[in-house]
Design a protein around this motif. Structure first.
Motif, short mmCIF file in Angstrom:
data_model
loop_
_atom_site.label_atom_id
_atom_site.label_comp_id
_atom_site.label_asym_id
_atom_site.label_seq_id
_atom_site.Cartn_x
_atom_site.Cartn_y
_atom_site.Cartn_z
N GLY A 1 9.89 14.48 1.78
CA GLY A 1 10.99 14.53 1.03
C GLY A 1 12.20 13.40 1.37
O GLY A 1 12.71 12.84 0.41
N ASP A 2 12.51 13.04 2.63
CA ASP A 2 13.48 11.98 2.86
C ASP A 2 13.45 10.65 2.08
O ASP A 2 14.39 10.22 1.47
CB ASP A 2 13.56 11.70 4.40
N LEU B 1 14.60 14.21 -8.81
CA LEU B 1 13.81 14.78 -9.79
C LEU B 1 14.52 14.90 -11.17
O LEU B 1 14.17 14.62 -12.18
CB LEU B 1 13.04 15.98 -9.72
N ALA B 2 15.70 15.52 -10.83
CA ALA B 2 16.55 15.67 -12.07
C ALA B 2 17.15 14.27 -12.53
O ALA B 2 17.11 14.06 -14.06
CB ALA B 2 17.94 16.38 -11.54
N TYR B 3 17.57 13.54 -11.99
CA TYR B 3 17.96 12.19 -12.28
C TYR B 3 17.01 11.45 -13.01
O TYR B 3 17.32 10.74 -14.12
CB TYR B 3 18.47 11.37 -11.39
N TYR B 4 15.67 11.56 -12.41
CA TYR B 4 14.61 10.82 -13.31
C TYR B 4 14.42 11.43 -14.67
O TYR B 4 14.41 10.77 -15.78
CB TYR B 4 13.14 10.93 -12.50
N ASN C 1 0.87 -1.35 0.05
CA ASN C 1 -0.07 0.09 0.04
C ASN C 1 0.75 1.38 -0.11
O ASN C 1 0.21 2.51 0.06
CB ASN C 1 -0.91 -0.02 1.28
N MET C 2 2.18 1.20 -0.21
CA MET C 2 2.97 2.47 0.12
C MET C 2 3.13 3.07 -1.31
O MET C 2 3.45 2.27 -2.28
CB MET C 2 4.44 1.98 0.52
N THR C 3 3.10 4.29 -1.51
CA THR C 3 3.33 5.03 -2.71
C THR C 3 4.91 5.88 -2.57
O THR C 3 5.24 6.43 -3.37
CB THR C 3 2.27 6.24 -2.73
N THR C 4 5.60 5.68 -1.30
CA THR C 4 6.81 6.14 -1.19
C THR C 4 7.59 5.07 -1.29
O THR C 4 7.41 3.87 -1.32
CB THR C 4 7.08 6.77 -0.07
N LYS D 1 8.33 5.29 -9.84
CA LYS D 1 7.32 6.11 -10.67
C LYS D 1 6.39 6.34 -9.65
O LYS D 1 5.85 7.61 -9.47
CB LYS D 1 6.81 5.35 -11.70
N GLU D 2 5.94 5.52 -8.90
CA GLU D 2 5.18 5.83 -7.65
C GLU D 2 5.45 6.87 -6.92
O GLU D 2 4.68 7.77 -6.28
CB GLU D 2 4.65 4.40 -6.81
N GLN D 3 6.99 6.90 -6.34
CA GLN D 3 7.41 8.02 -5.37
C GLN D 3 7.38 9.36 -6.16
O GLN D 3 7.06 10.31 -5.63
CB GLN D 3 9.01 7.51 -5.26
N LEU D 4 7.72 9.33 -7.47
CA LEU D 4 7.68 10.61 -8.32
C LEU D 4 6.24 11.11 -8.25
O LEU D 4 5.90 12.43 -7.82
CB LEU D 4 8.09 10.24 -9.71
N ASP D 5 5.27 10.33 -8.58
CA ASP D 5 3.78 10.78 -8.72
C ASP D 5 3.39 11.59 -7.32
O ASP D 5 2.53 12.24 -7.23
CB ASP D 5 3.06 9.71 -9.23
N HIS D 6 3.86 10.74 -6.46
CA HIS D 6 3.36 11.05 -4.79
C HIS D 6 4.00 12.23 -4.61
O HIS D 6 3.26 13.57 -3.97
CB HIS D 6 4.29 9.91 -3.73
N LEU D 7 5.18 12.59 -4.80
CA LEU D 7 6.00 14.02 -4.80
C LEU D 7 5.25 15.13 -5.46
O LEU D 7 4.92 15.83 -5.11
CB LEU D 7 7.27 13.88 -5.00
N LEU D 8 4.84 14.66 -6.88
CA LEU D 8 4.25 15.65 -7.68
C LEU D 8 2.77 16.01 -7.41
O LEU D 8 2.46 17.10 -7.70
CB LEU D 8 4.37 15.15 -9.12
N TYR D 9 2.36 15.01 -7.17
CA TYR D 9 0.76 15.10 -6.99
C TYR D 9 0.05 14.97 -5.74
O TYR D 9 -1.24 15.31 -5.63
CB TYR D 9 0.02 14.00 -8.14
N THR D 10 0.66 14.38 -4.91
CA THR D 10 -0.06 14.27 -3.46
C THR D 10 0.45 15.29 -2.30
O THR D 10 -0.25 15.56 -1.51
CB THR D 10 0.31 12.88 -2.91
#
Ligand code: NAG
Ligand code: NAG
Ligand code: NAG
Ligand code: NAG
Ligand code: NAG
Ligand code: NAG
Length: 398
Positions: A121-122, A188-191, A109-112, A149-158
């Motif tokens: 952030g961590d 973010l940059a590396y992605y 159930n984790m998005t991070t 991808k889930e970690q990215l979307d979590h940061l960008l959208y949640t």
């Protein structure tokens, strides 16, 4: 392609700042032999770092330190080989082990990538290592890409943001910490660099924008220092040494990622600003350097109201060498050399760095017999950046 880009960046840098007085950009002359003359066993420093790193950001910082130390061909500081990412002769096994461990422990159930204990952030600090696993492992690699991808979307959208768009360091409220700059923008940059194309460019720009927005909020231009924490239900207005180190070193990784990636190479204006912002921070911190080379935990307080901290000293010295390797300018090298010498004296014969801040309290020294996980990794980063500056860089550019 690379040479004109570098020249254009240097030109943009010169135009972008009147504060920075560039003396003739003459490469540093032959390195002094005393620079390598220390008794530190870096393998022991590394083994200790592995032994005590447990929290999300400690593991993320360790993964970065191991990449730079053991597999520099995969590091963003190696502009010629960092991208495209693919498995080279040697797999970055120590880094992959960290990715494997955290992804294996991840709940469905984790998005991070890992539990951040309230920090948004961590967990992202592990993102680069997880993307590396996605591109270098042959079996079951997709789960790493999906987790990233889930970690990215979590940061960008949640995760909540300020009205200006800065992504919060905390999940439950909008709060900005200087620490964020090492945790999120490099990911973010590396992605963006590995994705490429329009979406990749957008992510590289987002990484830059997060540095910009955080700086707008936390950087005190009068003293050239970052405050530690602002907004939300409490704050820490001190100019924390480690906070300034996270900020400068995080921006440095974003800068390196831009320079190493196809899409980022043409982002000249952004590169010039990052160089300026790192430089400004280094001007601020080294102004408060003590005679023996150390920085203080709260950089600009009188020494009897704070204490000497080797952790921040190590990472800021590492960043000074990295910046000098990019700009060819040695203005912070004297301070960095003095800090390097102090750090190498402060590592004992079994590989522990002494006189660190307790990274969990921010405001007290580590108690006797306990050591700083991030301080151990910062020592590795310093060792590598120092050697890259003195042994690698100038051979290429002469
Ligand atoms: C990484 O994992 C491999 C295989 O599980 C193991 O042999 C190796 O010792 C691990 N390396 C470290 C540094 O933990
Ligand atoms: C995921 O589920 C576990 C229990 O299975 C729970 O403790 C945890 O809070 C959940 N995490 C999230 C992010 O929902
Ligand atoms: C993971 O690798 C696959 C190719 O194997 C690629 O399509 C995907 O975009 C990668 N994901 C990330 C986050 O890099
Ligand atoms: C780019 O991003 C958009 C919006 O998130 C998405 O729909 C699209 O599939 C992405 N393109 C690629 C090539 O990943
Ligand atoms: C360096 O100097 C500071 C005071 O400026 C002092 O607090 C600290 O203990 C010294 N560090 C070492 C290793 O001597
Ligand atoms: C700290 O040192 C200053 C002199 O530099 C002195 O005036 C002040 O009283 C000292 N404060 C404490 C708490 O010892």
């Amino acid at each position: 392609m690379r040479a004109p880009t570098s020249a254009a960046v240097a030109a943009a840098f010169l135009l972008s700042t009147s504060i920075v007085q560039l003396a003739a950009a003459i490469p540093y002359s032959s390195p002094s032999l005393t620079r390598e003359d220390n008794n530190v066993d870096i393998d022991l420093v590394r083994d200790n770092a592995k032994l005590i790193s447990v929290h999300s950001w400690e593991l993320g910082t360790l993964a970065e330190a191991l990449t730079e130390l053991e597999y520099p061909q995969y590091s963003v500081f190696n502009e010629k080989s960092a991208f495209p990412v693919h498995a080279r002769r040697e797999l970055p096994q120590d880094v992959l082990n960290i990715s494997e461990t955290i992804i294996a422990a991840r709940l469905p159930n984790m998005t991070t990538l890992i539990d951040g204990d309230g920090a948004a952030g961590d967990p992202a600090s592990l993102g680069v290592a997880v993307i590396l696993a996605n591109w270098t492992l042959t079996d079951d690699a997709a789960k790493y890409g999906e987790a990233a991808k889930e970690q990215l979307d979590h940061l960008l959208y949640t995760v909540p943001r300020t009205p200006s768009g800065a992504i919060s360091q905390r999940e439950s409220e909008v709060q900005l910490w200087a620490d964020f700059i090492y945790m999120v923008p490099p990911f973010l940059a590396y992605y963006g660099a590995v994705q490429g194309g329009k979406n990749g460019s957008d992510l590289l720009q987002e990484a830059y924008d997060q540095c910009r927005l955080y700086r707008d909020e936390l950087f005190d231009a009068d003293v050239h220092l970052w405050r530690h924490i602002d907004l939300g239900s409490w704050s820490d207005a001190h100019h924390w040494g480690t906070g300034n180190a996270w900020a400068a070193a995080g921006m440095m990784r974003v800068l390196a990622t831009l320079r190493a990636s196809e899409e980022g190479q043409s982002m000249i204006f952004q590169q010039a600003n990052l160089i300026d912002w790192i430089d400004q921070t280094l001007i601020g911190v080294w102004k408060y350097q003590q005679k023996n080379g150390t920085l203080l935990n709260y950089l600009d307080l009188p020494v009897n109201q704070t204490f000497a901290d080797t952790s921040s000293t190590a990472l800021l010295a590492a960043t000074s060498y990295r910046l000098a390797s990019v700009t060819g300018h040695d203005k912070h090298i004297k301070a960095a050399d003095s800090a390097y010498d102090l750090i190498m004296r402060e590592v004992d014969e079994v590989g522990w760095l002494h006189n660190t801040v307790d990274p969990l309290s921010f405001s007290t020294p580590s108690v006797p017999g306990s050591y700083s996980p991030e301080g151990q990794s910062f020592t590795l980063l310093l060792h590598v950046a120092h050697d890259a500056y003195y042994q690698g860089k100038w051979v290429d550019t002469r």
